[in-house]
Write a protein that holds these residues in place. Structure first.
Motif, PDB file in Angstrom:
ATOM      1  N   ALA A 190       8.340   4.464 -24.782  1.00 47.95           N
ATOM      2  CA  ALA A 190       7.552   5.731 -23.955  1.00 47.95           C
ATOM      3  C   ALA A 190       6.859   5.407 -23.175  1.00 47.95           C
ATOM      4  CB  ALA A 190       7.255   5.813 -24.921  1.00 47.95           C
ATOM      5  N   ALA A 191       6.797   3.891 -22.595  1.00 48.34           N
ATOM      6  CA  ALA A 191       6.161   3.946 -20.830  1.00 48.34           C
ATOM      7  C   ALA A 191       6.768   4.151 -19.647  1.00 48.34           C
ATOM      8  CB  ALA A 191       5.459   2.509 -21.097  1.00 48.34           C
ATOM      9  N   LEU A 192       7.672   4.533 -20.161  1.00 46.48           N
ATOM     10  CA  LEU A 192       8.796   5.058 -19.652  1.00 46.48           C
ATOM     11  C   LEU A 192       8.679   6.272 -18.562  1.00 46.48           C
ATOM     12  CD1 LEU A 192      12.412   3.185 -20.367  1.00 46.48           C
ATOM     13  CD2 LEU A 192      11.495   2.217 -18.386  1.00 46.48           C
ATOM     14  N   VAL A 193       8.648   7.280 -19.738  1.00 47.50           N
ATOM     15  CA  VAL A 193       7.721   7.945 -19.147  1.00 47.50           C
ATOM     16  C   VAL A 193       6.614   8.715 -19.356  1.00 47.50           C
ATOM     17  CG1 VAL A 193      10.227   8.588 -19.425  1.00 47.50           C
ATOM     18  CG2 VAL A 193       8.752   8.932 -21.953  1.00 47.50           C
ATOM     19  N   ASP A 194       5.391   7.610 -19.366  1.00 45.61           N
ATOM     20  CA  ASP A 194       3.734   7.933 -20.012  1.00 45.61           C
ATOM     21  C   ASP A 194       3.388   8.468 -18.707  1.00 45.61           C
ATOM     22  OD1 ASP A 194       1.588   7.480 -20.136  1.00 45.61           O
ATOM     23  OD2 ASP A 194       1.771   5.640 -21.553  1.00 45.61           O
ATOM     24  N   PRO A 195       3.270   9.382 -18.349  1.00 43.56           N
ATOM     25  CA  PRO A 195       2.105   9.617 -16.709  1.00 43.56           C
ATOM     26  C   PRO A 195       1.282   8.840 -16.887  1.00 43.56           C
ATOM     27  CG  PRO A 195       2.590  11.764 -18.312  1.00 43.56           C
ATOM     28  CD  PRO A 195       3.414  10.637 -19.376  1.00 43.56           C
ATOM     29  N   THR A 196       0.680   9.134 -17.703  1.00 48.01           N
ATOM     30  CA  THR A 196      -0.428   8.538 -17.312  1.00 48.01           C
ATOM     31  C   THR A 196      -0.714   6.827 -17.083  1.00 48.01           C
ATOM     32  OG1 THR A 196      -1.441   9.981 -19.437  1.00 48.01           O
ATOM     33  CG2 THR A 196      -2.704   7.473 -18.532  1.00 48.01           C
ATOM     34  N   ARG A 197       0.244   6.366 -17.900  1.00 41.90           N
ATOM     35  CA  ARG A 197       0.315   4.527 -17.574  1.00 41.90           C
ATOM     36  C   ARG A 197       1.270   5.139 -15.617  1.00 41.90           C
ATOM     37  NH1 ARG A 197       0.878   1.008 -21.348  1.00 41.90           N
ATOM     38  NH2 ARG A 197       1.401  -0.744 -19.905  1.00 41.90           N
ATOM     39  N   ILE A 198       2.205   5.947 -15.742  1.00 40.41           N
ATOM     40  CA  ILE A 198       2.700   5.611 -14.015  1.00 40.41           C
ATOM     41  C   ILE A 198       1.844   6.314 -13.130  1.00 40.41           C
ATOM     42  CG2 ILE A 198       4.720   7.086 -12.743  1.00 40.41           C
ATOM     43  CD1 ILE A 198       6.036   7.795 -15.506  1.00 40.41           C
ATOM     44  N   LYS A 199       0.731   6.751 -12.804  1.00 37.80           N
ATOM     45  CA  LYS A 199      -0.064   7.262 -12.423  1.00 37.80           C
ATOM     46  C   LYS A 199      -1.165   6.209 -12.049  1.00 37.80           C
ATOM     47  CE  LYS A 199      -3.458  10.910 -10.960  1.00 37.80           C
ATOM     48  NZ  LYS A 199      -4.093  11.828 -11.648  1.00 37.80           N
ATOM     49  N   ARG A 200      -1.313   5.874 -13.356  1.00 36.90           N
ATOM     50  CA  ARG A 200      -2.788   4.247 -13.146  1.00 36.90           C
ATOM     51  C   ARG A 200      -1.642   3.886 -11.951  1.00 36.90           C
ATOM     52  NH1 ARG A 200      -2.953   2.678 -18.394  1.00 36.90           N
ATOM     53  NH2 ARG A 200      -3.750   4.159 -19.043  1.00 36.90           N
ATOM     54  N   ILE A 201      -0.749   3.591 -12.117  1.00 34.23           N
ATOM     55  CA  ILE A 201      -0.181   1.899 -11.727  1.00 34.23           C
ATOM     56  C   ILE A 201       0.068   2.412 -10.099  1.00 34.23           C
ATOM     57  CG2 ILE A 201       1.838   0.597 -10.841  1.00 34.23           C
ATOM     58  CD1 ILE A 201       0.472  -0.709 -13.151  1.00 34.23           C
ATOM     59  N   LEU A 202       0.620   3.848  -9.289  1.00 33.09           N
ATOM     60  CA  LEU A 202       0.816   4.038  -8.419  1.00 33.09           C
ATOM     61  C   LEU A 202      -0.324   4.850  -7.508  1.00 33.09           C
ATOM     62  CD1 LEU A 202       3.921   6.564  -9.480  1.00 33.09           C
ATOM     63  CD2 LEU A 202       3.901   4.022  -8.186  1.00 33.09           C
ATOM     64  N   SER A 203      -0.962   5.055  -8.081  1.00 33.48           N
ATOM     65  CA  SER A 203      -2.540   5.733  -7.702  1.00 33.48           C
ATOM     66  C   SER A 203      -3.002   4.433  -7.422  1.00 33.48           C
ATOM     67  CB  SER A 203      -3.336   6.776  -8.375  1.00 33.48           C
ATOM     68  OG  SER A 203      -3.484   6.485  -9.488  1.00 33.48           O
ATOM     69  N   ARG A 204      -2.885   4.004  -8.037  1.00 37.52           N
ATOM     70  CA  ARG A 204      -3.949   2.190  -7.162  1.00 37.52           C
ATOM     71  C   ARG A 204      -3.747   2.077  -5.894  1.00 37.52           C
ATOM     72  NH1 ARG A 204      -2.640  -2.710 -11.130  1.00 37.52           N
ATOM     73  NH2 ARG A 204      -2.641  -0.715 -12.585  1.00 37.52           N
ATOM     74  N   PRO A 205      -4.963   2.145  -5.122  1.00 40.28           N
ATOM     75  CA  PRO A 205      -5.324   2.263  -3.755  1.00 40.28           C
ATOM     76  C   PRO A 205      -4.017   0.456  -3.416  1.00 40.28           C
ATOM     77  CG  PRO A 205      -7.065   2.979  -4.375  1.00 40.28           C
ATOM     78  CD  PRO A 205      -6.345   1.997  -5.324  1.00 40.28           C
ATOM     79  N   PRO A 206      -4.172  -0.635  -3.455  1.00 37.04           N
ATOM     80  CA  PRO A 206      -4.084  -2.050  -2.651  1.00 37.04           C
ATOM     81  C   PRO A 206      -2.348  -1.562  -3.370  1.00 37.04           C
ATOM     82  CG  PRO A 206      -5.142  -2.670  -3.493  1.00 37.04           C
ATOM     83  CD  PRO A 206      -5.743  -0.809  -4.891  1.00 37.04           C
ATOM     84  N   LEU A 207      -2.198  -0.915  -3.976  1.00 45.18           N
ATOM     85  CA  LEU A 207      -0.812  -0.922  -5.024  1.00 45.18           C
ATOM     86  C   LEU A 207      -0.235   0.136  -3.764  1.00 45.18           C
ATOM     87  CD1 LEU A 207      -0.647  -2.264  -8.628  1.00 45.18           C
ATOM     88  CD2 LEU A 207       0.302  -3.213  -6.758  1.00 45.18           C
ATOM     89  N   ALA A 208      -0.625   1.197  -3.748  1.00 45.58           N
ATOM     90  CA  ALA A 208       0.257   3.132  -2.878  1.00 45.58           C
ATOM     91  C   ALA A 208       0.465   2.482  -1.550  1.00 45.58           C
ATOM     92  CB  ALA A 208      -0.945   3.755  -3.113  1.00 45.58           C
ATOM     93  N   TYR A 209      -0.579   1.498  -0.729  1.00 43.11           N
ATOM     94  CA  TYR A 209      -0.731   1.192   0.171  1.00 43.11           C
ATOM     95  C   TYR A 209       0.006  -0.213   0.530  1.00 43.11           C
ATOM     96  CZ  TYR A 209      -2.317  -1.797   3.890  1.00 43.11           C
ATOM     97  OH  TYR A 209      -2.026  -2.494   5.625  1.00 43.11           O
ATOM     98  N   THR A 210       1.214  -1.247  -0.989  1.00 44.70           N
ATOM     99  CA  THR A 210       1.817  -1.821  -0.297  1.00 44.70           C
ATOM    100  C   THR A 210       3.318  -1.254  -0.277  1.00 44.70           C
ATOM    101  OG1 THR A 210       0.906  -3.495  -1.144  1.00 44.70           O
ATOM    102  CG2 THR A 210       2.771  -4.211  -1.156  1.00 44.70           C
ATOM    103  N   THR A 211       3.053   0.152  -1.152  1.00 44.92           N
ATOM    104  CA  THR A 211       4.339   0.948  -1.403  1.00 44.92           C
ATOM    105  C   THR A 211       4.518   1.466   0.287  1.00 44.92           C
ATOM    106  OG1 THR A 211       4.058   0.703  -3.881  1.00 44.92           O
ATOM    107  CG2 THR A 211       5.230   2.275  -2.559  1.00 44.92           C
ATOM    108  N   ALA A 212       4.068   1.602   1.006  1.00 46.13           N
ATOM    109  CA  ALA A 212       4.154   2.103   2.207  1.00 46.13           C
ATOM    110  C   ALA A 212       4.866   1.302   2.776  1.00 46.13           C
ATOM    111  CB  ALA A 212       2.795   3.232   2.371  1.00 46.13           C
ATOM    112  N   LEU A 213       4.272   0.875   3.225  1.00 51.80           N
ATOM    113  CA  LEU A 213       4.352  -0.522   3.795  1.00 51.80           C
ATOM    114  C   LEU A 213       6.249  -0.829   3.378  1.00 51.80           C
ATOM    115  CD1 LEU A 213       1.791  -3.372   3.536  1.00 51.80           C
ATOM    116  CD2 LEU A 213       2.670  -1.812   5.342  1.00 51.80           C
TER     117      LEU A 213
END
Length: 404
Positions: A208-231
């Motif tokens: 169910a983690a595949l559709v867990d918006p809280t877990r997904i947001k926690r990963i995507l909103s982590r600044p170093p990970l968001a920055y690396t994603t942009a690169l």
């Protein structure tokens, strides 16, 4: 560390150096197989354009569909790898890519061709996130190991187009693409024989983690990970633009033959195959960002040379510099892995890879559409501008001490 993490870590540490090297070779061979099948499509684009009497924009849409489907498979494959182990997913990715490749080779129309590329993308999409997670568990020096993995893909980028261009010229693009199926057989066997079956990193992972918006947001909103994603999006867009249309660009804009364009296309990835492990070691020893900055600068310079410098000199220099520049995958993958724990690498890296590759997949359709409407200088000029943006982000992180 959880019990699952401890068990996984113990199992990985019990794998001897010899078995570890065999596993690295086998997994890299799998990457050679599945990535080569996709890269080859870009090399045969000039032949497909003529055979189906279609446009760059149409084929760009088909290739974007392949890469977007490939991207969407990254997240579920990472989650499943956490739950059942990486090895089954690695094997499924190799076999799935082979099935999709066969369907592409048998396509009678451009519509069927597009649908078959989606199957290819879905099958291949099962491979990379589990493969990366597996090697990250087996090796502490991840930059070097992951650069060998991505470097094997670059070798495929050299070998598949060079051989495929000759086959397409003599026997047709269908034969060239179909030959890629045979390469999957030894890759699958090597995976069965040499890749260890480690305990799942997180066997209790809830799907169910595949559709867990809280877990997904926690990963995507982590600044170093968001920055690396942009690169990664900016670099990935460039990869899509090059892998999908470099051969067509060389034929249409620089006036070389389709078979020569395929060889030049292969040369770019052959040089990249040498550059990637070197840049991975640079990132391990000095800085991930410095390694990415050097590669981005070279890639931009190579593309600009191909567009602006005429005759054979411009082609040769542009191909060499561009090949040296496409050496960012290992350092970028390692940058993600540095910022994820063992327990979240399958889930987290799969999610992040899905996001950045899905966004970067637009590189194929955008480049094809711009080339069709405004010409190749505008299409690849856009790519150079995006690489300059990537360099600016790297500089801002360093100059302002953002710690991303």
């Amino acid at each position: 560390m959880s019990g699952a993490d401890a068990a996984g870590g113990t199992a990985a540490s019990s794998v001897g150096d010899g078995r570890r090297r065999l596993a690295l070779a086998a997994v890299s061979g799998g990457n050679f197989s599945q990535l080569g099948a996709r890269i080859l499509l870009g090399a045969v684009v000039p032949f497909v354009l003529l055979d189906f009497e279609t446009t760059e924009a149409t084929l760009g849409l088909a290739l974007t569909g392949m890469w977007a489907t490939y991207a969407l498979a990254q997240f579920p494959s990472g989650v499943l790898a956490d739950r059942v182990g990486e090895r089954p997913l690695v094997l499924a990715g190799i076999v799935g890519a082979a099935v999709g490749t066969a369907l592409v080779a048998l396509s009678p129309t451009v519509l069927v061709f597009g649908a078959a590329t989606v199957v290819l993308g879905a099958g291949a999409g099962l491979f990379f996130s589990p493969a990366t997670a597996l090697l990250s568990r087996l090796y502490e020096e991840r930059g070097g190991a992951l650069s060998v993995l991505t470097g094997a893909g670059a070798v495929a980028g050299a070998a598949f187009p060079a051989v495929g261009g000759v086959l397409a010229q003599r026997f047709g693009w269908e034969v060239a693409v179909g030959a890629g199926v045979a390469v999957a057989v030894p890759a699958a066997l090597a995976t069965l024989l040499f890749v260890p079956s480690l305990p799942p990193a997180n066997p209790d992972r809830d799907l169910a983690a595949l559709v867990d918006p809280t877990r997904i947001k926690r990963i995507l909103s982590r600044p170093p990970l968001a920055y690396t994603t942009a690169l990664a999006v900016l670099c990935g867009f460039t990869f899509q633009a090059v892998s999908s249309f470099l051969a067509a660009f060389l034929v249409s804009y620089r006036g070389v033959s389709p078979s020569t364009a395929a060889v030049a296309f292969g040369a770019v990835f052959g040089i990249s195959a040498v550059a990637q492990p070197v840049n991975g070691r640079v990132s391990d020893r000095f800085s991930r960002d410095a390694a990415v900055a050097v590669s981005v600068t070279l890639a931009g310079a190579g593309i600009a040379t191909l567009v602006l410098v005429p005759d054979l000199v411009g082609t040769v220099v542009g191909v060499v510099v561009l090949g040296a520049g496409i050496s960012w995958p290992g350092p970028i993958q390692a940058r993600f892995m540095d910022r994820l724990t063992d327990a979240e690498r399958g889930y987290g890296f799969g999610l992040l890879r899905t996001v950045y590759m899905f966004l970067a997949a637009s590189g194929s359709v955008v480049t094809g559409a711009v080339a069709s409407t405004a010409g190749w200088p505008a299409a690849y000029g856009l790519v150079v501008a995006l690489l300059a943006t990537c360099l600016g982000l790297l500089g801002a992180n360093r100059v302002f001490g953002l710690g991303l």
